[in-house]
Design a protein around this motif. Structure first.
Motif, PDB file in Angstrom:
ATOM      1  N   PRO A 108       0.981  -1.243   0.019  1.00 18.28           N
ATOM      2  CA  PRO A 108      -0.206  -0.163  -0.005  1.00 18.28           C
ATOM      3  C   PRO A 108       0.599   1.312   0.010  1.00 18.28           C
ATOM      4  N   ALA A 109       0.422   2.105  -0.452  1.00 15.82           N
ATOM      5  CA  ALA A 109       1.013   3.674  -0.463  1.00 15.82           C
ATOM      6  C   ALA A 109       1.115   4.141   1.123  1.00 15.82           C
ATOM      7  N   SER A 110       1.835   5.056   1.156  1.00 13.81           N
ATOM      8  CA  SER A 110       2.054   5.777   2.728  1.00 13.81           C
ATOM      9  C   SER A 110       1.239   7.206   2.422  1.00 13.81           C
ATOM     10  N   GLY A 111       0.742   7.557   3.501  1.00 14.54           N
ATOM     11  CA  GLY A 111      -0.097   9.073   3.530  1.00 14.54           C
ATOM     12  C   GLY A 111      -1.214   9.066   4.175  1.00 14.54           C
ATOM     13  N   ARG A 112      -2.066  10.027   3.863  1.00 11.38           N
ATOM     14  CA  ARG A 112      -3.231  10.445   4.827  1.00 11.38           C
ATOM     15  C   ARG A 112      -4.331   9.412   4.375  1.00 11.38           C
ATOM     16  N   LEU A 113      -4.744   8.784   5.699  1.00  8.43           N
ATOM     17  CA  LEU A 113      -5.998   7.672   5.445  1.00  8.43           C
ATOM     18  C   LEU A 113      -7.176   8.643   5.694  1.00  8.43           C
ATOM     19  N   GLY A 158      -9.405   9.039   8.265  1.00 12.38           N
ATOM     20  CA  GLY A 158      -9.351  10.112   9.126  1.00 12.38           C
ATOM     21  C   GLY A 158      -8.116  11.109   9.377  1.00 12.38           C
ATOM     22  N   ALA A 159      -7.806  11.330  10.496  1.00 12.71           N
ATOM     23  CA  ALA A 159      -6.496  12.586  10.555  1.00 12.71           C
ATOM     24  C   ALA A 159      -5.411  11.724  10.617  1.00 12.71           C
ATOM     25  N   ASP A 160      -5.343  10.340  10.667  1.00 11.06           N
ATOM     26  CA  ASP A 160      -4.094   9.405  10.790  1.00 11.06           C
ATOM     27  C   ASP A 160      -3.373   9.605   9.343  1.00 11.06           C
ATOM     28  N   ARG A 171      -2.784   3.750   2.561  1.00  5.93           N
ATOM     29  CA  ARG A 171      -3.764   4.245   1.312  1.00  5.93           C
ATOM     30  C   ARG A 171      -3.473   3.273   0.129  1.00  5.93           C
ATOM     31  N   LEU A 172      -4.734   3.178  -0.638  1.00  2.38           N
ATOM     32  CA  LEU A 172      -4.716   2.603  -1.859  1.00  2.38           C
ATOM     33  C   LEU A 172      -3.552   3.169  -2.797  1.00  2.38           C
ATOM     34  N   PRO A 173      -2.797   2.289  -3.463  1.00  5.82           N
ATOM     35  CA  PRO A 173      -1.750   2.836  -4.503  1.00  5.82           C
ATOM     36  C   PRO A 173      -2.727   3.792  -5.677  1.00  5.82           C
ATOM     37  N   ASP A 174      -2.050   4.596  -6.174  1.00  7.83           N
ATOM     38  CA  ASP A 174      -2.733   5.474  -7.260  1.00  7.83           C
ATOM     39  C   ASP A 174      -3.215   4.540  -8.332  1.00  7.83           C
ATOM     40  N   PRO A 175      -4.186   4.735  -9.179  1.00  3.27           N
ATOM     41  CA  PRO A 175      -4.788   4.065 -10.091  1.00  3.27           C
ATOM     42  C   PRO A 175      -3.638   3.806 -11.433  1.00  3.27           C
ATOM     43  N   ASP A 176      -2.758   4.416 -11.305  1.00  2.00           N
ATOM     44  CA  ASP A 176      -1.830   4.349 -12.560  1.00  2.00           C
ATOM     45  C   ASP A 176      -0.772   3.620 -12.043  1.00  2.00           C
ATOM     46  N   VAL A 177      -0.507   3.468 -10.852  1.00  2.00           N
ATOM     47  CA  VAL A 177       0.258   2.360 -10.171  1.00  2.00           C
ATOM     48  C   VAL A 177      -0.211   1.086 -10.316  1.00  2.00           C
TER      49      VAL A 177
END
Length: 406
Positions: free
Chosen positions: A144-149, A151-153, A158-164
């Motif tokens: 999975p990608a890292s970043g904003r989920l 909520g606030a965490d 994160r779901l990888p970007d569609p193009d990935v």
């Protein structure tokens, strides 16, 4: 190509509409199988409108067609996104309690899962065990990608970007995911060594080749960690980004990252020297003072240190160095590169012939890959994406044929 697109019951389901569009615009025939829970996020009508095919999640719909058997048999590829913790668990344990899990059990072609969930769920021992089970069966599970989920965490989940996901899916159908399950750390960009709060010693590196390597490794199925010094280009989606500035910061990040990496690629342009003293205030230019004298000290050799640490601890990393070289009266570029390969002890050395108008900041590159195993030098040229693909292919070959560390 016939594709089955399974949609799990997570908030990231809305992003999968863009993935479906990528598949259909590329000319593929896509059948969407949403789980019952996923239809609470995106309705069946949306999937039918975007795919042009009827959509169902029940084994009792269109019974004469025996969909729970037919769809898996006919699919050239099955993609599941978002793959929730629940879906991964059901797939790993072979459950068949809806149309999607039945189809997964009937799959004859490659299967790709794109996970999305909260960080704690992704990192839970049960989820990780399920992922390893699936990968052990030859199924591709993206990181999975890292970043904003939701909520606030924030964090990995994160779901990888569609193009990935699209790139990984297309590579999978062509048998080009040789780094699945591998962790690859890549350094990129140029370090900056401060003189005072305003000025620094730097170099001309743009980070383009390092970013191209991160994309190539990601598309080959690897979990990619990018240690980025100054870059003129953004980091690609679908990789873990660690930002650094100086050579010492890069050293600390690289030593930490190498501990759980299968491959370390040192593509960054690391300053050989740094100012011995850094002024807390801007160095002023005054007529009544002498010109400043800047004393430089040597920065640590990160590449050599990584090799020594691996050899001392019995580590298993494949370590790839980069050499930006120029020739002189005493030897050409390959002469100095061969000496560097011996001195550094890395497994592969990617050699650039650099100059004011060569390599740095350009979109094209030409390299020679030297190997510690004394194989013939390998040339690669073209766009930096082409060069990155060649380097990634060579790394995959080394991992599977030359340097399988016990």
């Amino acid at each position: 190509m016939r594709i089955v697109l399974g949609v799990g019951g997570g908030i990231a389901a809305y992003k999968v509409a863009s993935l479906l569009r990528l598949f259909t615009e590329a000319g593929h025939n896509v059948t969407v199988i949403p789980t019952e829970a996923s239809t609470r996020f995106v309705g069946v009508a949306t999937w039918e409108a975007l795919s042009g095919n009827p959509v169902s999640n029940s084994v009792f719909d269109d019974v004469p067609q025996v969909n729970h058997v037919r769809l898996g048999h006919e699919a050239a590829l099955i993609v599941v996104a978002p793959a929730t913790a629940d879906l991964l668990a059901r797939a790993a344990t072979g459950q068949a309690n809806d149309l999607l899990t039945n189809t997964l059990l009937m799959a004859r072609g490659p299967v790709l899962f794109a996970p999305a969930m909260h960080t704690e769920m992704w990192q839970h021992a049960a989820t990780q065990a399920n992922v390893e089970t699936l990968r052990g069966r030859g199924i591709t599970v993206l990181e999975p990608a890292s970043g904003r989920l939701t909520g606030a965490d924030s964090g990995p989940g994160r779901l990888p970007d569609p193009d990935v996901i699209f790139d990984a899916a297309m590579a999978l159908t062509q048998g080009r995911l040789p780094l699945t399950g591998r962790t690859v750390t890549i350094t990129a960009g140029g370090t900056r060594e401060p003189l005072d709060p305003v000025r620094f010693l730097g170099n001309r590196s743009s980070g383009k080749q390092g970013v191209a390597l991160a994309v190539a490794a990601r598309n080959a199925g690897a979990s990619v960690r990018l240690l980025a010094a100054h870059m003129d280009v953004p980091a690609p989606p679908g990789v873990e980004l660690v930002e650094v500035e100086t050579a010492l910061q890069l050293r600390e990040a690289a030593l930490t990252a190498a501990a759980d990496s299968d491959v370390v690629i040192m593509a960054a342009a690391v300053a050989d020297f740094r100012p011995a003293d850094v002024s807390d205030t801007k160095i002023k230019k005054r007529d009544d003072t002498a010109d400043p004298v800047i004393t430089l000290v040597r920065n640590p050799d990160i590449l050599q240190e990584l090799v020594q640490l691996r050899d001392q601890t019995g580590g298993r990393q494949l370590i790839v160095g980069f050499a930006a070289e120029t020739g002189d009266a005493n030897g050409d570029v390959l002469h100095y590169a061969a000496e560097k390969l011996t001195r550094k002890g890395c497994d592969l050395l990617v050699v650039n012939h650099v100059g004011r108008d060569q390599v740095f900041g350009k979109d094209h590159n030409s390299v020679v890959i030297l190997a510690r195993a004394n194989s013939e030098p390998q040339s690669a040229s073209g766009s930096k994406q082409d060069v990155a693909a060649a380097i990634t292919d060579r790394i995959s070959f080394e991992l599977s044929h030359v340097l399988p560390r016990a």
